[in-house]
Write a protein that holds these residues in place. Sequence first.
Motif, PDB file in Angstrom:
ATOM      1  N   ASN A  63       0.801  -1.227   0.000  1.00  0.00           N
ATOM      2  CA  ASN A  63       0.000   0.000   0.000  1.00  0.00           C
ATOM      3  C   ASN A  63       0.832   1.275   0.000  1.00  0.00           C
ATOM      4  N   PHE A  64       2.164   1.115   0.003  1.00  0.00           N
ATOM      5  CA  PHE A  64       3.023   2.303   0.092  1.00  0.00           C
ATOM      6  C   PHE A  64       3.425   2.798  -1.295  1.00  0.00           C
ATOM      7  N   VAL A  65       2.914   3.958  -1.657  1.00  0.00           N
ATOM      8  CA  VAL A  65       3.414   4.709  -2.811  1.00  0.00           C
ATOM      9  C   VAL A  65       3.522   6.155  -2.339  1.00  0.00           C
ATOM     10  N   CYS A 111       3.447  10.352  -2.725  1.00  0.00           N
ATOM     11  CA  CYS A 111       2.766  11.438  -3.441  1.00  0.00           C
ATOM     12  C   CYS A 111       3.806  12.344  -4.105  1.00  0.00           C
ATOM     13  N   GLU A 165      -0.759  13.559   9.299  1.00  0.00           N
ATOM     14  CA  GLU A 165      -0.795  12.814   8.032  1.00  0.00           C
ATOM     15  C   GLU A 165      -1.363  11.425   8.305  1.00  0.00           C
ATOM     16  N   GLY A 210      -1.619   7.837   7.309  1.00  0.00           N
ATOM     17  CA  GLY A 210      -0.852   6.913   6.469  1.00  0.00           C
ATOM     18  C   GLY A 210       0.372   7.658   5.973  1.00  0.00           C
ATOM     19  N   GLY A 236       3.507   6.941   5.482  1.00  0.00           N
ATOM     20  CA  GLY A 236       4.528   6.341   4.624  1.00  0.00           C
ATOM     21  C   GLY A 236       5.920   6.600   5.170  1.00  0.00           C
ATOM     22  N   ILE A 271       0.858   9.285  11.215  1.00  0.00           N
ATOM     23  CA  ILE A 271       0.328   7.995  11.683  1.00  0.00           C
ATOM     24  C   ILE A 271       0.484   6.989  10.541  1.00  0.00           C
ATOM     25  N   GLU A 272       1.165   5.896  10.843  1.00  0.00           N
ATOM     26  CA  GLU A 272       1.445   4.896   9.801  1.00  0.00           C
ATOM     27  C   GLU A 272       1.299   3.491  10.412  1.00  0.00           C
ATOM     28  N   LEU A 287       8.085   1.460   8.150  1.00  0.00           N
ATOM     29  CA  LEU A 287       7.999   2.835   7.635  1.00  0.00           C
ATOM     30  C   LEU A 287       8.062   3.849   8.776  1.00  0.00           C
ATOM     31  N   GLY A 342       0.236   2.748  14.069  1.00  0.00           N
ATOM     32  CA  GLY A 342      -1.143   2.365  14.386  1.00  0.00           C
ATOM     33  C   GLY A 342      -2.049   2.897  13.296  1.00  0.00           C
ATOM     34  N   PHE A 397      -5.021   5.457  11.749  1.00  0.00           N
ATOM     35  CA  PHE A 397      -5.572   6.813  11.880  1.00  0.00           C
ATOM     36  C   PHE A 397      -7.097   6.801  12.016  1.00  0.00           C
ATOM     37  N   ILE A 398      -7.701   5.614  11.866  1.00  0.00           N
ATOM     38  CA  ILE A 398      -9.174   5.571  11.903  1.00  0.00           C
ATOM     39  C   ILE A 398      -9.644   5.476  13.361  1.00  0.00           C
ATOM     40  N   PHE A 410      -3.640  15.466   6.113  1.00  0.00           N
ATOM     41  CA  PHE A 410      -3.246  15.149   4.733  1.00  0.00           C
ATOM     42  C   PHE A 410      -3.276  13.641   4.524  1.00  0.00           C
TER      43      PHE A 410
HETATM   44  C1  LIG Z   1      -0.513   5.679  -0.628  1.00  0.00           C
HETATM   45  S1  LIG Z   1       0.583   5.547   0.752  1.00  0.00           S
HETATM   46  C2  LIG Z   1       0.919   7.268   1.061  1.00  0.00           C
HETATM   47  C3  LIG Z   1       2.160   7.531   1.862  1.00  0.00           C
HETATM   48  C4  LIG Z   1       2.415   9.015   2.162  1.00  0.00           C
HETATM   49  N1  LIG Z   1       1.258   9.631   2.753  1.00  0.00           N
HETATM   50  C5  LIG Z   1       2.787   9.779   0.923  1.00  0.00           C
HETATM   51  O1  LIG Z   1       1.937  10.523   0.441  1.00  0.00           O
HETATM   52  O2  LIG Z   1       3.903   9.627   0.423  1.00  0.00           O
HETATM   53  C6  LIG Z   1      -0.590   5.127   2.062  1.00  0.00           C
HETATM   54  C7  LIG Z   1       0.046   4.700   3.365  1.00  0.00           C
HETATM   55  O3  LIG Z   1      -1.007   4.465   4.320  1.00  0.00           O
HETATM   56  C8  LIG Z   1      -0.625   3.377   5.162  1.00  0.00           C
HETATM   57  N2  LIG Z   1      -1.874   2.881   5.800  1.00  0.00           N
HETATM   58  C9  LIG Z   1      -2.817   2.053   5.309  1.00  0.00           C
HETATM   59  N3  LIG Z   1      -3.838   1.901   6.187  1.00  0.00           N
HETATM   60  C10 LIG Z   1      -3.523   2.657   7.282  1.00  0.00           C
HETATM   61  C11 LIG Z   1      -4.172   2.918   8.519  1.00  0.00           C
HETATM   62  N4  LIG Z   1      -5.370   2.406   8.829  1.00  0.00           N
HETATM   63  N5  LIG Z   1      -3.574   3.744   9.402  1.00  0.00           N
HETATM   64  C12 LIG Z   1      -2.335   4.282   9.130  1.00  0.00           C
HETATM   65  N6  LIG Z   1      -1.682   4.056   7.966  1.00  0.00           N
HETATM   66  C13 LIG Z   1      -2.257   3.270   7.035  1.00  0.00           C
HETATM   67  C14 LIG Z   1       0.071   2.430   4.213  1.00  0.00           C
HETATM   68  O4  LIG Z   1       0.913   1.523   4.900  1.00  0.00           O
HETATM   69  C15 LIG Z   1       0.847   3.405   3.307  1.00  0.00           C
HETATM   70  O5  LIG Z   1       2.146   3.644   3.792  1.00  0.00           O
END
Ligand SMILES: C[S@@+](CC[C@H](N)C(=O)[O-])C[C@H]1O[C@@H](n2cnc3c(N)ncnc32)[C@H](O)[C@@H]1O
Length: 204
Positions: free
Chosen positions: A45-47, A49, A74, A76, A78, A96-97, A102, A122, A124-125, A164
Amino acid sequence: MPLEPVLVTDSLRQIPHTASSEHLIDRGNERIEEFMLSSEQTIENFVTCDFHLVDLAMTWLHENHLITGNNFCEFGSGYGVVTLLAADRGMRSVGIEIEPTLVERSMALAAELDLDAKFYCGSFIPRDIGDLTELAADIEHVDTHQGDIYKEIGLTMADFDLMFAFPWPGESGFFEAVFDAGAASGALLMTYRGREGVKLVRKT
Ligand SMILES: C[S@@+](CC[C@H](N)C(=O)[O-])C[C@H]1O[C@@H](n2cnc3c(N)ncnc32)[C@H](O)[C@@H]1O
């Protein structure tokens, strides 16, 4: 839904970066590349922005006094680059990740750049925002099962002025629903939407 779109200027790219945000983004990109090349583990799920565009959007928000306070989060985070960009401009900044690796990498990058951002492992929800079961049913790229981390942070979603996230395509509605359920009135949610750039909504 009491979320009001905030129109972002289409001349974001004309705003200059600060030397320190350029340095931060370069260093972040280097570390991410090293991580991707060296890591045996693929974090699906890590990409990342477009850090440059998000940095300019934050500059534009500040220059136009559109943020109601100084707390940034932020969802997720990353590798932590956007959280660090917010810290670099003086915001009290939290990432929060869900992926421990990561979070460790983000903390290392913060230490390397000597920036005071906090990273938590943990979800973010928030647990207590009502029934998201129906909305979460179609969500593939957000972990909707783990427990939230707000108690450990010592803040709730309602304490953040700017949030964000970079949702995967088709999943931005879920982030808006979580934001709508937990954010305080006046707070902003900025999302990065790939080719569509950045979108902003304000909780009214
Ligand atoms: C699309 S990436 C974006 C990373 C970063 N925000 C960026 O823009 O470069 C989404 C991130 O959300 C994390 N993620 C997924 N579900 C999550 C959750 N419930 N709480 C926190 N992080 C989560 C994933 O592991 C991933 O690193």
